[in-house]
Enzyme design. Structure first.
Site, PDB file in Angstrom:
ATOM      1  N   ASP A  66      38.571  38.808  31.659  1.00  0.00           N
ATOM      2  CA  ASP A  66      39.502  37.746  32.159  1.00  0.00           C
ATOM      3  C   ASP A  66      38.898  36.600  32.745  1.00  0.00           C
ATOM      4  O   ASP A  66      37.804  36.412  32.928  1.00  0.00           O
ATOM      5  CB  ASP A  66      40.270  38.615  33.219  1.00  0.00           C
ATOM      6  CG  ASP A  66      39.456  39.304  34.201  1.00  0.00           C
ATOM      7  OD1 ASP A  66      38.109  38.857  34.406  1.00  0.00           O
ATOM      8  OD2 ASP A  66      39.952  40.238  34.997  1.00  0.00           O
ATOM      9  N   ASN A 135      44.275  48.663  44.313  1.00  0.00           N
ATOM     10  CA  ASN A 135      45.190  48.866  43.712  1.00  0.00           C
ATOM     11  C   ASN A 135      45.370  49.579  42.086  1.00  0.00           C
ATOM     12  O   ASN A 135      46.349  49.867  41.629  1.00  0.00           O
ATOM     13  CB  ASN A 135      46.252  47.918  43.691  1.00  0.00           C
ATOM     14  CG  ASN A 135      45.865  46.749  42.516  1.00  0.00           C
ATOM     15  OD1 ASN A 135      44.831  46.703  41.880  1.00  0.00           O
ATOM     16  ND2 ASN A 135      46.621  45.530  42.404  1.00  0.00           N
ATOM     17  N   HIS A 137      43.879  48.356  39.540  1.00  0.00           N
ATOM     18  CA  HIS A 137      43.823  47.481  38.337  1.00  0.00           C
ATOM     19  C   HIS A 137      42.270  47.700  37.847  1.00  0.00           C
ATOM     20  O   HIS A 137      41.406  48.075  38.362  1.00  0.00           O
ATOM     21  CB  HIS A 137      44.366  46.122  38.749  1.00  0.00           C
ATOM     22  CG  HIS A 137      43.270  45.102  39.313  1.00  0.00           C
ATOM     23  ND1 HIS A 137      43.580  43.918  40.332  1.00  0.00           N
ATOM     24  CD2 HIS A 137      41.916  45.526  39.470  1.00  0.00           C
ATOM     25  CE1 HIS A 137      42.596  43.624  40.606  1.00  0.00           C
ATOM     26  NE2 HIS A 137      41.686  44.071  40.442  1.00  0.00           N
ATOM     27  N   GLU A 142      47.589  44.514  36.594  1.00  0.00           N
ATOM     28  CA  GLU A 142      47.946  44.993  37.945  1.00  0.00           C
ATOM     29  C   GLU A 142      48.796  46.254  37.683  1.00  0.00           C
ATOM     30  O   GLU A 142      49.224  46.651  36.423  1.00  0.00           O
ATOM     31  CB  GLU A 142      48.665  43.761  38.370  1.00  0.00           C
ATOM     32  CG  GLU A 142      47.962  42.568  38.657  1.00  0.00           C
ATOM     33  CD  GLU A 142      46.971  42.827  39.928  1.00  0.00           C
ATOM     34  OE1 GLU A 142      46.505  43.695  39.972  1.00  0.00           O
ATOM     35  OE2 GLU A 142      46.653  41.858  40.675  1.00  0.00           O
TER      36      GLU A 142
HETATM   37  P1  PGA Z   1      35.355  44.101  43.289  1.00  0.00           P
HETATM   38  O1  PGA Z   1      36.523  43.803  42.381  1.00  0.00           O
HETATM   39  O2  PGA Z   1      34.223  44.494  42.484  1.00  0.00           O
HETATM   40  O3  PGA Z   1      35.152  42.666  43.697  1.00  0.00           O
HETATM   41  O4  PGA Z   1      35.876  44.965  44.225  1.00  0.00           O
HETATM   42  C1  PGA Z   1      36.845  44.813  41.351  1.00  0.00           C
HETATM   43  C2  PGA Z   1      38.097  44.360  40.722  1.00  0.00           C
HETATM   44  O5  PGA Z   1      39.127  44.058  41.304  1.00  0.00           O
HETATM   45  O6  PGA Z   1      38.207  44.787  39.752  1.00  0.00           O
END
Ligand code: PGA
Length: 259
Positions: A66, A135, A137, A142
């Site tokens: 992304d 959450n 994702h 999301e």
């Molecule tokens: P993080 O993010 O490794 O910074 O916890 C993971 C994500 O949001 O996919």
């Protein structure tokens, strides 16, 4: 899903970096799906160390999950800049073979379609690296993202923007939109490797592995994937109901030996 539970975060990052290095060693021209976020930084550090010890990434093609809409590749908070700092500028990967969606594209929807097409033309992704949001994702898919979705523009949740604000300066706002591979795009990868560490991920990890397959937890779609591996540390695995079983099958995250 193969669930590997490691003693601590460092061991989980070692295991994940080892699996990626094995893929590169087995196929010098592998197409890797890459991810960003805090979890990936120690994994890329380990890959850079392996590169200095002789692992070449020169034939690797990469596609990141992304990119923020509105950020040019040169913007310090773009994921292109993150990747340059964490991996691209520190290894022999060919910059021409590294791909991220263009956040500054005049038409982000068209850019999303173009990106999906480039993945297809590269022959698809051999190994997709994934983190997981609190959450549930994956990428910026999301909750309630279609489990069949392709690369497109998504609106980020307030929670995701708050979580990612730590990467931005006090006067900067986290972009509201991103171009992200879809859940369907991710499921098309020949292998998926999801890494999660820390107890703040425990609920999302339990929903991903043991919850129903549901768009409310987009990562649960990995239950449908024939070759998905979750590499976890103990805190991230702490809400799993069947933790004892996963440890029995893969003690300390090792491969199963059938004798
Ligand atoms: P993080 O993010 O490794 O910074 O916890 C993971 C994500 O949001 O996919």
């Amino acid at each position: 899903m193969k669930v590997l539970i490691l003693e601590d975060a460092g061991a989980a990052y070692d295991r994940a970096a080892g699996l990626i290095a094995d893929e590169i060693t087995a196929n010098h021209r592998a197409v890797l799906g890459l991810a960003t976020g805090g979890t990936m930084l120690p994994i890329y550090e380990r890959l850079v160390i392996r590169h200095r010890a002789g692992l070449s990434l020169s034939g690797i093609t990469s596609f990141n999950l992304d990119e923020y809409v509105g950020l040019a590749p040169e913007h310090p908070q773009s994921y292109r800049s993150y990747m340059r700092r964490a991996l691209f500028d520190l290894t022999d990967i060919d910059p021409a073979l590294t791909h991220l969606p263009r956040g500054d594209a005049a038409n982000p929807m068209v850019e999303a379609e173009r990106y999906e097409d480039r993945i297809r033309r590269a022959g698809g992704i051999d190994l997709q690296l994934l983190g997981i949001g609190r959450n549930g994702h994956i990428g910026f898919n999301e909750p309630t993202s279609s489990l069949g979705s392709r690369t497109r523009v998504k609106t980020l949740t307030r929670q995701t923007r708050e979580a990612n604000s730590r990467f931005f300066g006090p006067d900067e706002t986290v972009p509201a939109f991103a171009i992200t591979m879809g859940v369907g795009t991710i499921l098309d990868a020949r292998q998926c490797l999801l890494v999660a560490t820390g107890d703040d991920k425990a609920r999302a990890v339990a929903a991903m592995i043991e919850g129903p397959v549901s768009a409310v937890c987009p990562a649960s779609a990995l239950q449908m994937h024939p070759k998905a591996v979750a590499v976890l540390d103990r805190p991230a695995a702490s809400a799993l109901q069947l933790g004892d079983y996963y440890r029995h099958v893969h003690p300390d995250g090792s491969e199963r030996e059938i004798r």
